[in-house]
Design an enzyme around this catalytic site. Structure first.
Site, short mmCIF file in Angstrom:
data_model
loop_
_atom_site.label_atom_id
_atom_site.label_comp_id
_atom_site.label_asym_id
_atom_site.label_seq_id
_atom_site.Cartn_x
_atom_site.Cartn_y
_atom_site.Cartn_z
N GLU A 33 0.84 -1.21 0.00
CA GLU A 33 0.00 0.00 0.00
C GLU A 33 0.87 1.26 0.00
O GLU A 33 0.57 2.25 -0.68
CB GLU A 33 -0.94 0.01 1.21
CG GLU A 33 -1.86 1.23 1.18
CD GLU A 33 -2.64 1.45 2.46
OE1 GLU A 33 -3.02 0.46 3.13
OE2 GLU A 33 -2.89 2.62 2.79
N SER B 217 -8.47 -9.23 6.76
CA SER B 217 -8.37 -10.11 5.60
C SER B 217 -8.60 -11.58 5.95
O SER B 217 -8.46 -12.46 5.09
CB SER B 217 -7.00 -9.94 4.93
OG SER B 217 -5.98 -9.92 5.91
#
Ligand code: SF4
Length: 310
Positions: free
Chosen positions: A129, A269
Protein backbone atom coordinates in the site's frame (compact mmCIF):
# COMPACT_ATOMS: atom_id res chain seq x y z
CA UNK A 1 -5.78 -25.98 33.30
CA UNK A 2 -6.90 -24.96 29.82
CA UNK A 3 -9.24 -22.15 28.75
CA UNK A 4 -12.80 -21.91 30.14
CA UNK A 5 -14.32 -19.13 28.08
CA UNK A 6 -13.84 -17.51 24.67
CA UNK A 7 -14.58 -13.82 24.28
CA UNK A 8 -15.26 -13.11 20.62
CA UNK A 9 -14.30 -9.62 19.44
CA UNK A 10 -16.88 -7.47 17.66
CA UNK A 11 -16.17 -6.35 15.01
CA UNK A 12 -13.55 -8.74 13.65
CA UNK A 13 -12.58 -10.25 10.31
CA UNK A 14 -13.51 -9.16 6.80
CA UNK A 15 -13.93 -5.47 6.01
CA UNK A 16 -15.78 -3.99 3.05
CA UNK A 17 -12.58 -3.51 1.03
CA UNK A 18 -11.55 -7.16 1.40
CA UNK A 19 -15.06 -8.38 0.63
CA UNK A 20 -15.09 -6.34 -2.55
CA UNK A 21 -11.58 -7.38 -3.65
CA UNK A 22 -12.38 -11.11 -3.31
CA UNK A 23 -15.74 -10.58 -5.06
CA UNK A 24 -13.93 -8.90 -7.95
CA UNK A 25 -11.68 -11.95 -8.50
CA UNK A 26 -14.60 -14.36 -8.17
CA UNK A 27 -16.83 -12.38 -10.53
CA UNK A 28 -13.98 -12.06 -13.05
CA UNK A 29 -13.42 -15.84 -12.93
CA UNK A 30 -17.15 -16.45 -13.43
CA UNK A 31 -17.42 -13.96 -16.27
CA UNK A 32 -14.18 -14.47 -18.20
CA UNK A 33 -13.09 -17.96 -17.13
CA UNK A 34 -9.69 -19.06 -15.88
CA UNK A 35 -7.00 -17.94 -15.66
CA UNK A 36 -7.40 -14.49 -14.11
CA UNK A 37 -4.12 -12.79 -13.20
CA UNK A 38 -3.86 -10.89 -9.91
CA UNK A 39 -1.00 -8.55 -9.14
CA UNK A 40 0.16 -9.36 -5.61
CA UNK A 41 -1.91 -11.31 -3.07
CA UNK A 42 -5.43 -9.94 -3.55
CA UNK A 43 -5.57 -9.54 0.26
CA UNK A 44 -2.90 -10.68 2.72
CA UNK A 45 -4.39 -14.02 3.69
CA UNK A 46 -2.98 -17.45 2.85
CA UNK A 47 -6.35 -19.24 2.92
CA UNK A 48 -8.02 -16.69 0.62
CA UNK A 49 -5.12 -16.75 -1.85
CA UNK A 50 -5.00 -20.57 -1.96
CA UNK A 51 -8.77 -20.77 -2.39
CA UNK A 52 -8.67 -18.36 -5.35
CA UNK A 53 -5.68 -20.21 -6.83
CA UNK A 54 -7.71 -23.40 -6.79
CA UNK A 55 -10.49 -21.57 -8.66
CA UNK A 56 -8.12 -20.36 -11.40
CA UNK A 57 -6.46 -17.15 -10.20
CA UNK A 58 -2.73 -16.74 -10.86
CA UNK A 59 -0.88 -14.40 -8.51
CA UNK A 60 2.08 -12.51 -9.95
CA UNK A 61 4.30 -9.62 -8.83
CA UNK A 62 5.74 -8.64 -12.20
CA UNK A 63 3.47 -7.67 -15.10
CA UNK A 64 6.01 -9.26 -17.48
CA UNK A 65 4.62 -12.60 -16.25
CA UNK A 66 1.13 -11.81 -17.60
CA UNK A 67 0.42 -12.89 -21.21
CA UNK A 68 -0.88 -10.32 -23.72
CA UNK A 69 -4.64 -9.80 -23.69
CA UNK A 70 -5.09 -11.35 -20.23
CA UNK A 71 -7.43 -10.08 -17.54
CA UNK A 72 -5.47 -8.54 -14.68
CA UNK A 73 -6.69 -7.45 -11.26
CA UNK A 74 -4.83 -5.05 -8.96
CA UNK A 75 -4.87 -6.13 -5.30
CA UNK A 76 -6.76 -4.30 -2.53
CA UNK A 77 -3.55 -2.54 -1.50
CA UNK A 78 -3.40 -0.44 -4.67
CA UNK A 79 -0.62 0.12 -7.19
CA UNK A 80 1.71 2.90 -8.29
CA UNK A 81 1.12 5.02 -11.39
CA UNK A 82 4.01 3.17 -13.06
CA UNK A 83 2.24 -0.19 -12.63
CA UNK A 84 -1.05 1.29 -13.88
CA UNK A 85 0.68 2.74 -16.93
CA UNK A 86 2.52 -0.50 -17.65
CA UNK A 87 -0.75 -2.46 -17.50
CA UNK A 88 -2.33 -0.07 -20.03
CA UNK A 89 0.77 -0.18 -22.27
CA UNK A 90 0.71 -3.99 -22.28
CA UNK A 91 -2.98 -3.92 -23.21
CA UNK A 92 -4.36 -5.97 -20.31
CA UNK A 93 -8.03 -6.04 -19.46
CA UNK A 94 -7.72 -4.45 -16.03
CA UNK A 95 -10.02 -4.47 -13.01
CA UNK A 96 -8.94 -2.46 -10.02
CA UNK A 97 -9.61 -4.07 -6.63
CA UNK A 98 -7.82 -1.26 -4.76
CA UNK A 99 -9.88 -0.54 -1.65
CA UNK A 100 -11.84 2.68 -2.24
CA UNK A 101 -10.39 3.99 1.05
CA UNK A 102 -6.87 3.57 -0.37
CA UNK A 103 -7.95 5.14 -3.68
CA UNK A 104 -9.23 8.11 -1.67
CA UNK A 105 -5.68 8.66 -0.35
CA UNK A 106 -4.29 8.32 -3.90
CA UNK A 107 -6.73 10.95 -5.15
CA UNK A 108 -5.86 13.34 -2.33
CA UNK A 109 -2.15 12.98 -3.16
CA UNK A 110 -2.75 13.58 -6.89
CA UNK A 111 -4.98 16.60 -6.25
CA UNK A 112 -2.65 18.33 -3.79
CA UNK A 113 0.44 17.54 -5.87
CA UNK A 114 -1.15 19.55 -8.71
CA UNK A 115 -1.38 22.46 -6.25
CA UNK A 116 2.34 22.17 -5.58
CA UNK A 117 2.27 20.15 -2.35
CA UNK A 118 4.96 17.82 -1.10
CA UNK A 119 4.03 14.99 1.25
CA UNK A 120 5.05 13.21 4.40
CA UNK A 121 3.66 9.67 4.42
CA UNK A 122 3.38 7.75 7.69
CA UNK A 123 3.62 4.02 6.95
CA UNK A 124 5.65 0.82 6.84
CA UNK A 125 8.45 0.66 4.29
CA UNK A 126 7.98 -2.08 1.70
CA UNK A 127 4.25 -2.56 2.34
CA UNK A 128 2.48 -2.67 -1.05
CA UNK A 129 0.00 0.00 0.00
CA UNK A 130 2.85 2.37 0.84
CA UNK A 131 4.55 1.60 -2.48
CA UNK A 132 1.27 2.26 -4.29
CA UNK A 133 0.55 5.55 -2.54
CA UNK A 134 4.13 6.84 -2.77
CA UNK A 135 4.14 5.73 -6.39
CA UNK A 136 1.32 8.14 -7.23
CA UNK A 137 4.09 10.73 -7.66
CA UNK A 138 7.51 10.54 -9.21
CA UNK A 139 9.01 12.60 -6.36
CA UNK A 140 8.08 14.75 -3.40
CA UNK A 141 6.63 12.13 -1.07
CA UNK A 142 8.73 11.21 1.97
CA UNK A 143 8.14 8.14 4.13
CA UNK A 144 8.38 8.28 7.93
CA UNK A 145 8.02 5.05 9.88
CA UNK A 146 8.49 6.40 13.40
CA UNK A 147 9.12 9.51 15.48
CA UNK A 148 12.89 9.30 14.88
CA UNK A 149 12.27 9.46 11.10
CA UNK A 150 10.24 12.65 11.58
CA UNK A 151 13.31 14.41 12.99
CA UNK A 152 15.38 13.28 9.99
CA UNK A 153 13.04 13.84 7.06
CA UNK A 154 14.08 16.63 4.67
CA UNK A 155 11.25 17.85 2.43
CA UNK A 156 12.26 20.38 -0.24
CA UNK A 157 9.94 23.03 1.25
CA UNK A 158 7.60 23.44 4.20
CA UNK A 159 5.00 25.95 2.95
CA UNK A 160 3.00 23.45 0.94
CA UNK A 161 3.35 20.25 2.84
CA UNK A 162 0.65 17.65 3.49
CA UNK A 163 0.59 14.44 5.50
CA UNK A 164 -1.03 11.13 4.53
CA UNK A 165 -0.91 7.71 6.20
CA UNK A 166 -1.20 4.03 5.42
CA UNK A 167 -4.76 2.88 6.17
CA UNK A 168 -3.86 -0.03 8.45
CA UNK A 169 -1.53 1.51 11.04
CA UNK A 170 -1.69 1.29 14.80
CA UNK A 171 -4.05 4.14 15.71
CA UNK A 172 -1.99 5.02 18.79
CA UNK A 173 1.42 4.86 17.09
CA UNK A 174 0.13 6.92 14.17
CA UNK A 175 -1.19 9.57 16.58
CA UNK A 176 2.21 9.81 18.22
CA UNK A 177 4.02 10.11 14.87
CA UNK A 178 1.42 12.61 13.64
CA UNK A 179 2.02 14.75 16.76
CA UNK A 180 5.75 14.76 16.01
CA UNK A 181 5.05 15.70 12.38
CA UNK A 182 2.83 18.60 13.48
CA UNK A 183 5.40 19.77 16.02
CA UNK A 184 8.10 19.88 13.35
CA UNK A 185 5.88 21.24 10.55
CA UNK A 186 3.15 23.28 12.27
CA UNK A 187 1.53 24.37 8.99
CA UNK A 188 1.30 20.90 7.49
CA UNK A 189 -2.03 20.06 5.88
CA UNK A 190 -3.82 17.07 7.37
CA UNK A 191 -6.54 14.96 5.78
CA UNK A 192 -10.07 16.10 6.75
CA UNK A 193 -10.77 12.60 7.97
CA UNK A 194 -7.95 10.34 9.14
CA UNK A 195 -6.58 7.97 6.48
CA UNK A 196 -6.59 5.03 8.92
CA UNK A 197 -9.71 3.19 7.83
CA UNK A 198 -12.85 2.47 9.82
CA UNK A 199 -12.10 -1.29 9.88
CA UNK A 200 -8.62 -0.83 11.34
CA UNK A 201 -9.94 1.61 13.93
CA UNK A 202 -12.92 -0.57 14.93
CA UNK A 203 -10.88 -3.79 15.24
CA UNK A 204 -8.28 -2.07 17.39
CA UNK A 205 -10.96 -0.45 19.57
CA UNK A 206 -12.52 -3.89 20.13
CA UNK A 207 -9.15 -5.41 21.13
CA UNK A 208 -8.59 -2.56 23.57
CA UNK A 209 -11.90 -3.25 25.31
CA UNK A 210 -11.45 -7.02 25.12
CA UNK A 211 -7.94 -6.93 26.58
CA UNK A 212 -9.28 -5.68 29.94
CA UNK A 213 -11.20 -8.91 30.31
CA UNK A 214 -9.02 -11.73 28.98
CA UNK A 215 -5.83 -13.63 29.89
CA UNK A 216 -4.63 -14.18 26.31
CA UNK A 217 -5.59 -12.98 22.82
CA UNK A 218 -5.57 -15.03 19.62
CA UNK A 219 -5.56 -13.09 16.36
CA UNK A 220 -6.50 -14.95 13.20
CA UNK A 221 -4.42 -13.47 10.39
CA UNK A 222 -1.50 -14.09 8.06
CA UNK A 223 2.01 -12.86 8.95
CA UNK A 224 1.92 -10.41 6.00
CA UNK A 225 -1.30 -8.74 7.17
CA UNK A 226 -0.51 -5.31 8.57
CA UNK A 227 -3.79 -4.77 10.41
CA UNK A 228 -3.67 -8.29 11.96
CA UNK A 229 -0.14 -7.68 13.27
CA UNK A 230 -1.31 -4.41 14.80
CA UNK A 231 -4.07 -6.23 16.72
CA UNK A 232 -1.62 -8.67 18.33
CA UNK A 233 0.82 -5.85 19.04
CA UNK A 234 -1.91 -3.77 20.70
CA UNK A 235 -2.97 -6.57 23.05
CA UNK A 236 0.69 -7.12 24.03
CA UNK A 237 1.11 -3.40 24.71
CA UNK A 238 -1.85 -3.66 27.06
CA UNK A 239 -0.06 -6.46 28.91
CA UNK A 240 -1.97 -9.42 27.49
CA UNK A 241 -0.04 -12.23 25.75
CA UNK A 242 -1.17 -12.34 22.13
CA UNK A 243 -0.55 -14.83 19.32
CA UNK A 244 -1.27 -14.70 15.61
CA UNK A 245 -2.37 -17.85 13.79
CA UNK A 246 -2.85 -18.36 10.07
CA UNK A 247 -4.90 -21.50 10.70
CA UNK A 248 -6.26 -23.55 13.63
CA UNK A 249 -3.41 -26.08 13.56
CA UNK A 250 -0.91 -23.33 14.39
CA UNK A 251 -2.52 -22.72 17.77
CA UNK A 252 -0.35 -24.24 20.50
CA UNK A 253 -2.05 -25.65 23.60
CA UNK A 254 0.79 -24.34 25.79
CA UNK A 255 -0.18 -20.74 24.98
CA UNK A 256 -3.53 -21.19 26.69
CA UNK A 257 -2.32 -23.22 29.65
CA UNK A 258 -3.69 -21.52 32.79
CA UNK A 259 -5.55 -18.86 30.74
CA UNK A 260 -9.18 -19.01 31.79
CA UNK A 261 -10.47 -16.40 29.36
CA UNK A 262 -9.27 -16.22 25.79
CA UNK A 263 -10.04 -13.31 23.48
CA UNK A 264 -10.48 -14.20 19.82
CA UNK A 265 -10.31 -11.72 16.97
CA UNK A 266 -9.38 -11.66 13.29
CA UNK A 267 -7.69 -9.20 10.96
CA UNK A 268 -9.64 -7.56 8.14
CA UNK A 269 -8.37 -10.11 5.60
CA UNK A 270 -9.09 -13.28 7.65
CA UNK A 271 -12.23 -15.21 6.64
CA UNK A 272 -14.83 -16.32 9.17
CA UNK A 273 -14.30 -20.00 8.32
CA UNK A 274 -10.84 -19.74 9.93
CA UNK A 275 -12.27 -18.01 13.01
CA UNK A 276 -14.76 -20.88 13.38
CA UNK A 277 -11.96 -23.46 13.07
CA UNK A 278 -9.78 -21.66 15.62
CA UNK A 279 -12.78 -21.40 17.94
CA UNK A 280 -13.34 -25.16 17.64
CA UNK A 281 -9.67 -25.74 18.46
CA UNK A 282 -9.88 -23.56 21.60
CA UNK A 283 -13.04 -25.42 22.60
CA UNK A 284 -11.20 -28.71 22.16
CA UNK A 285 -8.69 -27.44 24.73
CA UNK A 286 -11.45 -26.96 27.29
CA UNK A 287 -13.39 -23.74 26.61
CA UNK A 288 -17.06 -24.39 27.21
CA UNK A 289 -18.63 -20.99 26.75
CA UNK A 290 -18.40 -18.39 23.98
CA UNK A 291 -19.37 -14.82 24.75
CA UNK A 292 -19.70 -12.30 21.96
CA UNK A 293 -18.70 -8.74 22.74
CA UNK A 294 -21.14 -5.93 22.15
CA UNK A 295 -19.57 -3.85 19.45
CA UNK A 296 -20.12 -1.66 16.44
CA UNK A 297 -22.11 -3.31 13.65
CA UNK A 298 -20.36 -2.33 10.45
CA UNK A 299 -22.60 -1.58 7.49
CA UNK A 300 -20.02 -0.23 5.00
CA UNK A 301 -20.30 -1.80 1.55
CA UNK A 302 -18.41 -0.93 -1.62
CA UNK A 303 -19.87 -1.56 -5.09
CA UNK A 304 -18.14 -3.72 -7.69
CA UNK A 305 -16.47 -1.96 -10.63
CA UNK A 306 -18.48 -1.41 -13.80
CA UNK A 307 -18.20 -4.41 -16.07
CA UNK A 308 -18.37 -6.91 -13.22
CA UNK A 309 -21.72 -6.06 -11.70
CA UNK A 310 -24.29 -8.81 -12.06
S1 SF4 B 1 -8.47 -2.76 5.95
FE1 SF4 B 1 -9.39 -0.76 5.50
S2 SF4 B 1 -8.24 0.08 3.79
FE2 SF4 B 1 -7.75 -2.14 3.91
S3 SF4 B 1 -9.24 -3.08 2.54
FE3 SF4 B 1 -10.17 -3.07 4.55
S4 SF4 B 1 -11.42 -1.17 4.60
FE4 SF4 B 1 -9.97 -1.01 2.92
Amino acid sequence: MGPQEILLAEPRGFCAGVDRAIDIVEHALAKFGRPIYVRHEIVHNTYVVNDLKSKGAIFIEDLADVPPGATLIFSAHGVSKAVQDEAVARGFHVFDATCPLVSKVHMEVAKLAKEGYEFIMIGHKGHPEVEGTMGQLEAGIHLVEDVADVARVQPGQSERLAVVTQTTLSVDDAAEIMAAVKARFPLIRQPKQQDICYATQNRQDAVKIMSRDVDAVIVVGSPTSSNSNRLAELARKLGVPAYMVDSADELQAAWLEGKARVGLTAGASAPDVLVQEVMARIKSLGAVTVRKMDGIQETVKFPLPKGLKV
